[in-house]
Design a protein around this motif. Sequence first.
Motif, PDB file in Angstrom:
ATOM      1  N   ALA A  18     -14.113  24.181  -5.671  1.00  0.00           N
ATOM      2  CA  ALA A  18     -14.930  25.387  -5.806  1.00  0.00           C
ATOM      3  C   ALA A  18     -14.692  26.253  -4.574  1.00  0.00           C
ATOM      4  CB  ALA A  18     -16.405  24.996  -5.902  1.00  0.00           C
ATOM      5  N   LEU A  19     -15.075  27.508  -4.676  1.00  0.00           N
ATOM      6  CA  LEU A  19     -14.944  28.414  -3.540  1.00  0.00           C
ATOM      7  C   LEU A  19     -15.879  27.995  -2.411  1.00  0.00           C
ATOM      8  CD1 LEU A  19     -14.946  31.848  -5.420  1.00  0.00           C
ATOM      9  CD2 LEU A  19     -12.972  30.705  -4.386  1.00  0.00           C
ATOM     10  N   SER A  20     -15.447  28.239  -1.199  1.00  0.00           N
ATOM     11  CA  SER A  20     -16.295  27.980  -0.034  1.00  0.00           C
ATOM     12  C   SER A  20     -17.322  29.112   0.093  1.00  0.00           C
ATOM     13  CB  SER A  20     -15.444  27.924   1.234  1.00  0.00           C
ATOM     14  OG  SER A  20     -14.897  29.222   1.505  1.00  0.00           O
ATOM     15  N   ALA A  21     -18.339  28.900   0.889  1.00  0.00           N
ATOM     16  CA  ALA A  21     -19.368  29.934   1.093  1.00  0.00           C
ATOM     17  C   ALA A  21     -18.761  31.241   1.619  1.00  0.00           C
ATOM     18  CB  ALA A  21     -20.456  29.416   2.015  1.00  0.00           C
ATOM     19  N   PRO A  22     -17.852  31.213   2.593  1.00  0.00           N
ATOM     20  CA  PRO A  22     -17.260  32.477   3.046  1.00  0.00           C
ATOM     21  C   PRO A  22     -16.448  33.176   1.939  1.00  0.00           C
ATOM     22  CG  PRO A  22     -16.934  30.787   4.717  1.00  0.00           C
ATOM     23  CD  PRO A  22     -17.490  30.107   3.494  1.00  0.00           C
ATOM     24  N   GLU A  23     -15.754  32.406   1.117  1.00  0.00           N
ATOM     25  CA  GLU A  23     -15.004  32.998   0.004  1.00  0.00           C
ATOM     26  C   GLU A  23     -15.953  33.629  -1.014  1.00  0.00           C
ATOM     27  OE1 GLU A  23     -11.038  30.194  -0.362  1.00  0.00           O
ATOM     28  OE2 GLU A  23     -12.968  29.317  -0.939  1.00  0.00           O
ATOM     29  N   VAL A  24     -17.042  32.936  -1.323  1.00  0.00           N
ATOM     30  CA  VAL A  24     -18.042  33.463  -2.255  1.00  0.00           C
ATOM     31  C   VAL A  24     -18.614  34.769  -1.707  1.00  0.00           C
ATOM     32  CG1 VAL A  24     -20.354  33.086  -3.207  1.00  0.00           C
ATOM     33  CG2 VAL A  24     -18.629  31.278  -3.349  1.00  0.00           C
ATOM     34  N   ASN A  25     -18.976  34.774  -0.440  1.00  0.00           N
ATOM     35  CA  ASN A  25     -19.563  35.972   0.157  1.00  0.00           C
ATOM     36  C   ASN A  25     -18.600  37.150   0.151  1.00  0.00           C
ATOM     37  OD1 ASN A  25     -22.030  34.732   0.623  1.00  0.00           O
ATOM     38  ND2 ASN A  25     -21.435  34.022   2.654  1.00  0.00           N
ATOM     39  N   ALA A  26     -17.333  36.894   0.417  1.00  0.00           N
ATOM     40  CA  ALA A  26     -16.333  37.972   0.400  1.00  0.00           C
ATOM     41  C   ALA A  26     -16.173  38.541  -1.009  1.00  0.00           C
ATOM     42  CB  ALA A  26     -14.992  37.467   0.929  1.00  0.00           C
ATOM     43  N   LEU A  27     -16.105  37.675  -2.018  1.00  0.00           N
ATOM     44  CA  LEU A  27     -15.951  38.144  -3.395  1.00  0.00           C
ATOM     45  C   LEU A  27     -17.226  38.818  -3.889  1.00  0.00           C
ATOM     46  CD1 LEU A  27     -13.900  35.203  -4.908  1.00  0.00           C
ATOM     47  CD2 LEU A  27     -13.131  37.558  -4.589  1.00  0.00           C
ATOM     48  N   LEU A  28     -18.371  38.338  -3.468  1.00  0.00           N
ATOM     49  CA  LEU A  28     -19.641  38.957  -3.841  1.00  0.00           C
ATOM     50  C   LEU A  28     -19.722  40.374  -3.270  1.00  0.00           C
ATOM     51  CD1 LEU A  28     -22.208  38.275  -5.400  1.00  0.00           C
ATOM     52  CD2 LEU A  28     -23.172  37.396  -3.282  1.00  0.00           C
ATOM     53  N   ALA A  29     -19.263  40.555  -2.041  1.00  0.00           N
ATOM     54  CA  ALA A  29     -19.246  41.889  -1.432  1.00  0.00           C
ATOM     55  C   ALA A  29     -18.282  42.804  -2.175  1.00  0.00           C
ATOM     56  CB  ALA A  29     -18.862  41.783   0.042  1.00  0.00           C
ATOM     57  N   GLU A  30     -17.142  42.262  -2.579  1.00  0.00           N
ATOM     58  CA  GLU A  30     -16.169  43.050  -3.338  1.00  0.00           C
ATOM     59  C   GLU A  30     -16.720  43.419  -4.712  1.00  0.00           C
ATOM     60  OE1 GLU A  30     -11.618  42.647  -5.098  1.00  0.00           O
ATOM     61  OE2 GLU A  30     -12.273  41.228  -3.572  1.00  0.00           O
ATOM     62  N   LEU A  31     -17.458  42.512  -5.316  1.00  0.00           N
ATOM     63  CA  LEU A  31     -18.013  42.725  -6.644  1.00  0.00           C
ATOM     64  C   LEU A  31     -19.120  43.773  -6.623  1.00  0.00           C
ATOM     65  CD1 LEU A  31     -18.221  41.932  -9.621  1.00  0.00           C
ATOM     66  CD2 LEU A  31     -19.704  40.033  -8.919  1.00  0.00           C
ATOM     67  N   GLY A  32     -20.065  43.623  -5.710  1.00  0.00           N
ATOM     68  CA  GLY A  32     -21.188  44.561  -5.644  1.00  0.00           C
ATOM     69  C   GLY A  32     -21.973  44.565  -6.943  1.00  0.00           C
ATOM     70  N   GLY A  33     -22.670  45.658  -7.203  1.00  0.00           N
ATOM     71  CA  GLY A  33     -23.320  45.852  -8.488  1.00  0.00           C
ATOM     72  C   GLY A  33     -24.536  44.998  -8.777  1.00  0.00           C
ATOM     73  N   GLY A  34     -25.174  44.428  -7.763  1.00  0.00           N
ATOM     74  CA  GLY A  34     -26.401  43.686  -8.015  1.00  0.00           C
ATOM     75  C   GLY A  34     -26.237  42.246  -8.442  1.00  0.00           C
ATOM     76  N   TRP A  35     -25.040  41.723  -8.420  1.00  0.00           N
ATOM     77  CA  TRP A  35     -24.830  40.311  -8.731  1.00  0.00           C
ATOM     78  C   TRP A  35     -25.345  39.476  -7.566  1.00  0.00           C
ATOM     79  CZ3 TRP A  35     -22.859  38.236 -13.213  1.00  0.00           C
ATOM     80  CH2 TRP A  35     -22.346  39.158 -14.139  1.00  0.00           C
ATOM     81  N   ALA A  36     -25.836  38.285  -7.866  1.00  0.00           N
ATOM     82  CA  ALA A  36     -26.348  37.387  -6.834  1.00  0.00           C
ATOM     83  C   ALA A  36     -25.957  35.958  -7.167  1.00  0.00           C
ATOM     84  CB  ALA A  36     -27.875  37.494  -6.764  1.00  0.00           C
ATOM     85  N   VAL A  37     -25.907  35.137  -6.146  1.00  0.00           N
ATOM     86  CA  VAL A  37     -25.644  33.712  -6.335  1.00  0.00           C
ATOM     87  C   VAL A  37     -26.991  32.996  -6.274  1.00  0.00           C
ATOM     88  CG1 VAL A  37     -24.493  31.663  -5.423  1.00  0.00           C
ATOM     89  CG2 VAL A  37     -23.334  33.887  -5.356  1.00  0.00           C
ATOM     90  N   ARG A  38     -27.292  32.282  -7.368  1.00  0.00           N
ATOM     91  CA  ARG A  38     -28.528  31.501  -7.472  1.00  0.00           C
ATOM     92  C   ARG A  38     -28.176  30.115  -7.964  1.00  0.00           C
ATOM     93  NH1 ARG A  38     -31.224  35.757 -11.108  1.00  0.00           N
ATOM     94  NH2 ARG A  38     -30.577  34.179 -12.564  1.00  0.00           N
ATOM     95  N   ASP A  39     -28.594  29.136  -7.237  1.00  0.00           N
ATOM     96  CA  ASP A  39     -28.347  27.743  -7.628  1.00  0.00           C
ATOM     97  C   ASP A  39     -26.869  27.480  -7.900  1.00  0.00           C
ATOM     98  OD1 ASP A  39     -31.120  27.174  -7.494  1.00  0.00           O
ATOM     99  OD2 ASP A  39     -31.391  27.926  -9.534  1.00  0.00           O
ATOM    100  N   GLY A  40     -26.004  28.067  -7.094  1.00  0.00           N
ATOM    101  CA  GLY A  40     -24.569  27.846  -7.226  1.00  0.00           C
ATOM    102  C   GLY A  40     -23.925  28.555  -8.399  1.00  0.00           C
ATOM    103  N   LYS A  41     -24.641  29.524  -8.985  1.00  0.00           N
ATOM    104  CA  LYS A  41     -24.124  30.276 -10.132  1.00  0.00           C
ATOM    105  C   LYS A  41     -24.228  31.766  -9.840  1.00  0.00           C
ATOM    106  CE  LYS A  41     -25.675  26.610 -13.173  1.00  0.00           C
ATOM    107  NZ  LYS A  41     -26.600  26.211 -14.221  1.00  0.00           N
ATOM    108  N   LEU A  42     -23.332  32.512 -10.423  1.00  0.00           N
ATOM    109  CA  LEU A  42     -23.313  33.965 -10.274  1.00  0.00           C
ATOM    110  C   LEU A  42     -24.131  34.568 -11.404  1.00  0.00           C
ATOM    111  CD1 LEU A  42     -21.988  36.236  -8.589  1.00  0.00           C
ATOM    112  CD2 LEU A  42     -20.047  36.127 -10.164  1.00  0.00           C
ATOM    113  N   ALA A  43     -25.085  35.446 -11.075  1.00  0.00           N
ATOM    114  CA  ALA A  43     -25.997  35.946 -12.098  1.00  0.00           C
ATOM    115  C   ALA A  43     -26.354  37.410 -11.883  1.00  0.00           C
ATOM    116  CB  ALA A  43     -27.274  35.110 -12.099  1.00  0.00           C
ATOM    117  N   LYS A  44     -26.660  38.050 -13.003  1.00  0.00           N
ATOM    118  CA  LYS A  44     -27.167  39.423 -12.968  1.00  0.00           C
ATOM    119  C   LYS A  44     -27.949  39.683 -14.250  1.00  0.00           C
ATOM    120  CE  LYS A  44     -26.068  44.283 -12.458  1.00  0.00           C
ATOM    121  NZ  LYS A  44     -25.050  45.283 -12.175  1.00  0.00           N
TER     122      LYS A  44
END
Length: 108
Positions: A18-44
């Motif tokens: 699985a992606l590491s926390a820094p990788e997740v954070n970088a992709l989350l920043a690139e994604l934007g749009g109100g997506w969030a990581v909750r309980d190890g899952k990407l949700a909106k």
Amino acid sequence: MARLADRHAKPLPKGSPALSAPEVNALLAELGGGWAVRDGKLAKAYTFPDFAQALAFTNVVGALAETENHHPDVHLAWGKVEVVVWTHSVGGLSENDFILAAKIESAT
């Protein structure tokens, strides 16, 4: 590197990391749009003025999931659709999750 929405999901065999926390954070920043990581899952959650538009959006998400062969949980209610995605084979988040989320964002 290509934008997330321009990439395609790739099969990941069981046991792939699985992606590491820094990788997740970088992709989350690139994604934007109100997506969030909750309980190890990407949700909106998306809101709509009525059931028909929420259902139409659900069908768009389903078509994108089929195209990418990467399938989220989609929860439909009156005026609301929640999309939750993670990669079962890695037991967490992969780049595929962010690619699908970006494609969903592009469709809104």
